[in-house]
Design an enzyme around this catalytic site. Sequence first.
Site, mmCIF file in Angstrom:
data_model
loop_
_atom_site.group_PDB
_atom_site.id
_atom_site.type_symbol
_atom_site.label_atom_id
_atom_site.label_comp_id
_atom_site.label_asym_id
_atom_site.label_seq_id
_atom_site.Cartn_x
_atom_site.Cartn_y
_atom_site.Cartn_z
ATOM 1 N N ASP A 297 0.825 -1.212 0.000
ATOM 2 C CA ASP A 297 0.000 0.000 0.000
ATOM 3 C C ASP A 297 0.857 1.260 0.000
ATOM 4 O OD1 ASP A 297 1.087 -0.268 2.532
ATOM 5 O OD2 ASP A 297 -0.811 -0.468 3.576
ATOM 6 N N ASN B 7 -5.469 -1.601 15.442
ATOM 7 C CA ASN B 7 -6.899 -1.926 15.317
ATOM 8 C C ASN B 7 -7.117 -3.192 14.475
ATOM 9 O OD1 ASN B 7 -6.320 -1.072 12.748
ATOM 10 N ND2 ASN B 7 -7.979 0.422 12.600
ATOM 11 N N HIS C 120 -5.830 -3.866 11.473
ATOM 12 C CA HIS C 120 -5.817 -3.749 10.004
ATOM 13 C C HIS C 120 -4.604 -4.464 9.410
ATOM 14 C CE1 HIS C 120 -3.519 0.319 10.311
ATOM 15 N NE2 HIS C 120 -2.681 -0.548 9.789
ATOM 16 N N GLU D 100 -9.020 -1.596 6.708
ATOM 17 C CA GLU D 100 -9.501 -1.265 8.051
ATOM 18 C C GLU D 100 -10.671 -2.183 8.426
ATOM 19 O OE1 GLU D 100 -7.757 0.670 9.698
ATOM 20 O OE2 GLU D 100 -7.064 2.426 8.584
#
Length: 247
Positions: free
Chosen positions: A68, A137, A139, A144
């Site tokens: 990414d 979190n 991801h 996400e």
Amino acid sequence: MTELVRCSDARDAAGFVAREIAGAVRADPCLVLGLATGETMRPVYAALAEDRLHHGTSWRSVTVFNLDDYIGLPSTHPASFRRFMQQTLFDHLDIDPARCFIPDGSAEDLDREAEAYEDAIVAAGGLDLQLLGIGRNGHIAFNEPGAAFDSRTRVVELAPATRDAARASFDAPDRVPSRGLTMGIGTILAARRLLLLATGPDKADAVADALRPPPSTDRPASALQLHPDARIVADQAAATGVPLPRG
Ligand code: GLP
């Protein structure tokens, strides 16, 4: 099932992952390798640079695809993943720059760039091994919580927690981009082998969540449970939330 590899500390965990990658490159000089960014990866890339220096492992015919990058940052920006990869890894290898792919978050037509990225992975023969980090979190890449397990390379909004974690890399908090261009979870699951590295206490909840069945899109890394050859390599601090096997 996802296998958990427990390592004593972050250095050991990074060393384990670097040995896996260097071994894969030596076993297949034409390896198609998916790479990740993040602080967790620095010691892995340092170990791969050392391996190149001392053992001469050749990366000349290896093709790499990064997971990414941010949208709207020039590739020369200090926080761009392109620059991170260049400085921490590519500059230390004999890799062919034409074989280093990173989603271009500064492309004019981002949907087209996403599609071309998927096509390039297919044209290379698919990903043999994908390295992953994990967000606090849960991801993976910039997928996400809520991302579909069959998602492909696309534009995504970054979660507030992700932008918060990235703050240190930007000179002002409001400069953290709000969007990213990322491989999808489906793109990642199509890789033949997955290796996720997690170190430090901040990742303990995310690691426990990734390993807890059943997989759920609320916990993106739990998608690894659907893969036949996925391992999570964690140091003690990141593995504290996972009960030790009995016996
Ligand atoms: C970013 C990247 C992820 C990476 C995560 C963790 O969000 N897109 O691929 O796993 O950061 O980074 P760190 O290793 O710095 O905790």
